[in-house]
Scaffold this motif. Structure first.
Motif: not given
Length: 308
Positions: A106-123
């Protein structure tokens, strides 16, 4: 004695060098450079706390003994070539599939080394970063934007590099802001050998992290979280997650409480250790050999009551 003093001065010289290099990035850091304490300050702005389970899970799990993934290659001349984290990711993905996943499952894996995650911020802090491998349902993993149907991430480190709690916390938080599964997402951090850790939302306001001795048991628990992703997503309050529940607080007033002198020293020790690890990573990239951060430069050694 003079030699000992010189050895103790060397890390401070390195720290000063790295700190000067990073002066203009003290408010925004790559996730890979964030200490645990620094990351937890960002989490606090989202109304999320971190619960680190203090006992190692020693259960061996259901699978056979695993042959570790090799992060090095023997050259024809008899030398050793280090693949590095980026170069070794495709091979690590195949190793994970071979050892833990059934063909047509049911599951698969994918390389995502080139994709940026959203910025997180606070304090008054923000963090940006990427991860290595995405986990998703086989039927959906290649649809939509990169992280739309991600149920989890796998953050890889080579066998010579430590897992980074601060980085993993921020990656999981960032994924929860963009995945359709919100806070039901999970993160596995590993070197595909001796280091295994799981990060997941145990409730809407808590990220729990566990350290495991065996990869098989880690994957068993990961599958449990994946299999019940729809049930787990029921406790997520989707309407309020996007609004930080705490004001933008200064360092002296984190989450409504004064930061103690001990916590300030602990934070500095963790950031010093993170900078040394970052410096060692850069040395490995440039020269192919990663220097080891000495034991006496570790935060838990410099702060005697670190785990209290």
């Amino acid at each position: 004695q003079q030699r000992q003093q010189q050895q103790q001065q060397l890390p401070q010289d390195i720290l000063d060098f790295v700190r000067n290099e990073m002066d203009n990035r003290t408010k925004n850091k790559p996730m890979s450079e964030a200490s645990q304490y620094w990351a937890e300050r960002i989490l606090a702005a989202y109304g999320v706390r971190h619960d680190r389970v203090r006992t190692v899970v020693t259960d061996a799990g259901s699978s056979k003994n695993l042959q570790p993934y090799e992060w090095t290659i023997q050259t024809s001349e008899g030398g050793t070539w280090n693949k590095g984290e980026h170069g070794g990711t495709p091979g690590a993905l195949e190793w994970l599939k071979e050892n833990f996943m059934d063909a047509g499952g049911p599951y698969d894996l994918k390389v995502v080394t080139g994709a940026s995650l959203p910025k997180v911020k606070g304090n008054r802090r923000s963090a940006t970063g990427k991860s290595d491998i995405l986990i998703g349902a086989a039927k959906d993993i290649h649809k939509g934007m990169t992280f739309d149907f991600a149920i989890g991430l796998i953050e890889l480190k080579t066998s010579r590099s430590p897992l980074k709690v601060g980085q993993n916390l921020l990656q999981l938080l960032a994924l929860s802001t963009t995945s359709s599964f919100k806070k039901a997402v999970v993160l596995l951090a590993t070197d595909c050998n001796t280091k295994w850790e799981l990060f997941y939302f145990s409730n809407a306001s808590t990220i729990t992290s566990k350290v495991y001795e065996h990869g098989s048991k880690t994957w068993d628990d990961l599958l449990q979280l994946l299999n019940y992703v729809d049930d787990r997503s029921n406790y997520v309050d989707k309407n309020t997650f996007w609004i930080p529940s705490l004001p933008q607080l200064g360092e002296q007033d984190l989450a409504g409480f004064d930061v103690s002198e001990r916590d300030k020293k602990k934070s500095k020790a963790e950031e010093d250790e993170a900078m040394l690890e970052h410096f060692a990573d850069r040395m490995a990239e440039v020269y192919g050999e990663r220097p080891t951060v000495p034991w006496w430069a570790r935060a838990n050694v410099k702060i005697p009551d670190y785990y209290i």
